[in-house]
Design an enzyme around this catalytic site. Structure first.
Site, PDB file in Angstrom:
ATOM      1  N   THR A 163      32.320  57.739   4.105  1.00  0.00           N
ATOM      2  CA  THR A 163      32.810  58.340   5.360  1.00  0.00           C
ATOM      3  C   THR A 163      31.928  57.917   6.522  1.00  0.00           C
ATOM      4  O   THR A 163      32.426  57.491   7.576  1.00  0.00           O
ATOM      5  CB  THR A 163      32.831  59.881   5.229  1.00  0.00           C
ATOM      6  OG1 THR A 163      33.690  60.225   4.142  1.00  0.00           O
ATOM      7  CG2 THR A 163      33.326  60.535   6.510  1.00  0.00           C
ATOM      8  N   THR A 171      14.710  59.456   7.930  1.00  0.00           N
ATOM      9  CA  THR A 171      14.018  59.010   6.711  1.00  0.00           C
ATOM     10  C   THR A 171      15.038  58.660   5.634  1.00  0.00           C
ATOM     11  O   THR A 171      15.970  59.429   5.380  1.00  0.00           O
ATOM     12  CB  THR A 171      13.070  60.118   6.214  1.00  0.00           C
ATOM     13  OG1 THR A 171      12.156  60.396   7.273  1.00  0.00           O
ATOM     14  CG2 THR A 171      12.297  59.678   4.981  1.00  0.00           C
ATOM     15  N   CYS A 190      40.124  64.841  -1.093  1.00  0.00           N
ATOM     16  CA  CYS A 190      39.923  65.706   0.056  1.00  0.00           C
ATOM     17  C   CYS A 190      41.207  66.384   0.488  1.00  0.00           C
ATOM     18  O   CYS A 190      41.186  67.387   1.176  1.00  0.00           O
ATOM     19  CB  CYS A 190      39.311  64.938   1.203  1.00  0.00           C
ATOM     20  SG  CYS A 190      39.527  63.198   1.073  1.00  0.00           S
TER      21      CYS A 190
HETATM   22  N1  PLP Z   1      37.294  55.551   1.891  1.00  0.00           N
HETATM   23  C1  PLP Z   1      38.026  55.611   0.778  1.00  0.00           C
HETATM   24  C2  PLP Z   1      39.111  54.602   0.550  1.00  0.00           C
HETATM   25  C3  PLP Z   1      37.792  56.622  -0.159  1.00  0.00           C
HETATM   26  O1  PLP Z   1      38.538  56.672  -1.269  1.00  0.00           O
HETATM   27  C4  PLP Z   1      36.758  57.550   0.089  1.00  0.00           C
HETATM   28  C5  PLP Z   1      36.519  58.677  -0.854  1.00  0.00           C
HETATM   29  O2  PLP Z   1      37.444  59.246  -1.418  1.00  0.00           O
HETATM   30  C6  PLP Z   1      36.012  57.422   1.264  1.00  0.00           C
HETATM   31  C7  PLP Z   1      36.310  56.419   2.137  1.00  0.00           C
HETATM   32  C8  PLP Z   1      34.911  58.387   1.580  1.00  0.00           C
HETATM   33  O3  PLP Z   1      33.751  58.088   0.846  1.00  0.00           O
HETATM   34  P1  PLP Z   1      32.630  59.202   0.653  1.00  0.00           P
HETATM   35  O4  PLP Z   1      33.160  60.198  -0.322  1.00  0.00           O
HETATM   36  O5  PLP Z   1      31.448  58.442   0.094  1.00  0.00           O
HETATM   37  O6  PLP Z   1      32.325  59.773   1.995  1.00  0.00           O
END
Ligand code: PLP
Length: 388
Positions: free
Chosen positions: A72, A237, A325
């Protein structure tokens, strides 16, 4: 009851070897990488080794890798970083209608701040049309962001070809490779990308750590402001144990990818074939061949995805109805709607994503259990209009 985990696109178990590699950096080797005495330098060495490993796997130089708190942040940084550094050149960003929330959310944020966002449609398989990309570019376009593979339906986008178009137009190109690293080859030069996001917990590394590749010369504002870390682009850090874990997971991803992808693709195809044979009114979502080796996404008519999911859980099988999510929200998936599915079909979707621990017996178990669950749910379904 043995639990069968089939939701590796949501997250993966951390390899014991990865955990083992991380542990000393919590205790004996706890130094701050910015400290110049030996404790610090030991931690610095570990961070830089991880950086080299990430760079090597994706064909980059180590100074082009910035560690982040995950996929993210890497996506947010890429889009915000380019947008604010290139405002004078233009305010237009091109993306797709099937991106992960990490890209969609930052696009909405930038839109509210005066940037113009074009969200390209996709075809019924989830593929972006190259002509649409070309047509969308204007003299105000500063960035194109198209994911490498979709996390819900597994479709692999023509990133290399889009990279070529972006390069010819002098526009930066970002791809979200969170779902592809460890499954299909990811090489920044071959894909012709300027920015690329990865996340460790999708390939047997720890959660809360990832990286953004930034091609040398890319104009990008800093994301976090403070200390000198990550060449002042991402202050704070470093999360040394997590970065070490990312480095170790990358090492395994590089070693295992080819053979494992073949094994998973075999299991995937067996699962798809079995589901289609055993369940009426079911269809595969996403591209039949250009898809992630571990992804099976189906729509089952006359049943709710959530009901199937809960019943599978009672049988010890973990799957998903969409992305992790959004699975708490009972709205149809934006990806399935973008593929043209009517909301009721989108609601009846199930995603299985296979991984390292899965075997043929796991696939067979799903094929024994799911048809019964579907039959039971259909028998009491108000959605069932045409009983078979
Ligand atoms: N991008 C994609 C295509 C994802 O599948 C995900 C997680 O489900 C993310 C971004 C987000 O990654 P993170 O969970 O490490 O923030």
């Amino acid at each position: 009851m043995r639990r069968i985990y089939l939701d590796h696109a949501a997250t993966t178990p951390t390899y014991p070897e990865v955990v083992k590699a991380m542990l000393p950096y919590f205790t004996d080797a706890f130094g701050n990488p910015s400290s110049i005495y030996s404790y610090g330098q030991e931690a610095r060495g570990a961070v830089e080794e991880a950086r080299t490993r990430v760079a090597e796997l994706i064909g980059a130089r180590s100074e082009e890798i910035i560690f982040t708190s995950g996929g993210t942040e890497a996506d947010n940084y890429a889009l915000e970083g380019v947008a604010y550094a290139n405002e004078r050149k233009g305010n237009h960003i091109i993306t797709t209608s099937i991106e992960h929330h990490a890209v969609m959310g930052v696009c909405r944020f930038l839109e509210r701040r005066g940037f113009r966002i074009t969200r390209l449609p996709v075809d019924k398989y989830g593929l972006v049309d190259l002509q649409d990309v070309k047509r969308a570019i204007t003299d105000k376009t500063i960035l194109i962001s198209v994911m490498h593979a979709n996390n819900q339906v597994g479709t692999i986008e023509p990133v290399e070809e889009i990279g070529k178009i972006a390069r010819e137009a002098g526009v930066y190109f970002h791809t979200d490779a969170v779902q592809t690293l460890g499954h299909v080859p990811v090489n920044v030069d071959k894909l012709k990308v300027d920015l690329l996001a990865i996340s460790a917990h999708k390939f047997y590394g720890p959660k809360g750590v990832g990286a953004l590749y930034v091609r040398k010369g890319t104009r990008l504002v800093s994301f976090m402001h403070g200390g000198e870390q990550e060449k002042r682009r991402r202050a704070g850090t470093e999360n040394v144990p997590a970065i070490v874990g990312l480095g170790k997971a990358v090492e395994f991803a590089g070693q295992e990818m080819g053979k494992e992808a073949e094994r998973l693709a075999y299991l995937r195809d067996k699962l798809i074939k079995g589901l289609v044979e055993k369940i009426d009114h079911i269809r595969l979502n996403g591209h039949p061949t250009r898809r992630l080796p571990n992804n099976v996404n189906v729509s089952v008519d006359f049943v709710e995805g959530e009901s199937m999911l809960l019943n599978l859980d009672l049988e010890g099988i973990c799957a998903s109805t969409g992305s992790a999510c959004s699975s708490a929200i009972l709205e149809p998936s934006h990806v399935l709607l973008a593929l043209g599915l009517p909301p009721e079909q989108a609601h009846g979707s199930l995603r299985f994503t296979l991984g390292r621990e899965n075997t043929e017996a796991d696939v067979e178990r799903v094929l024994v259990v799911l048809p019964g669950i579907v039959a039971k749910l259909r028998a009491m379904s108000p959605l069932l209009k045409t009983p078979k």
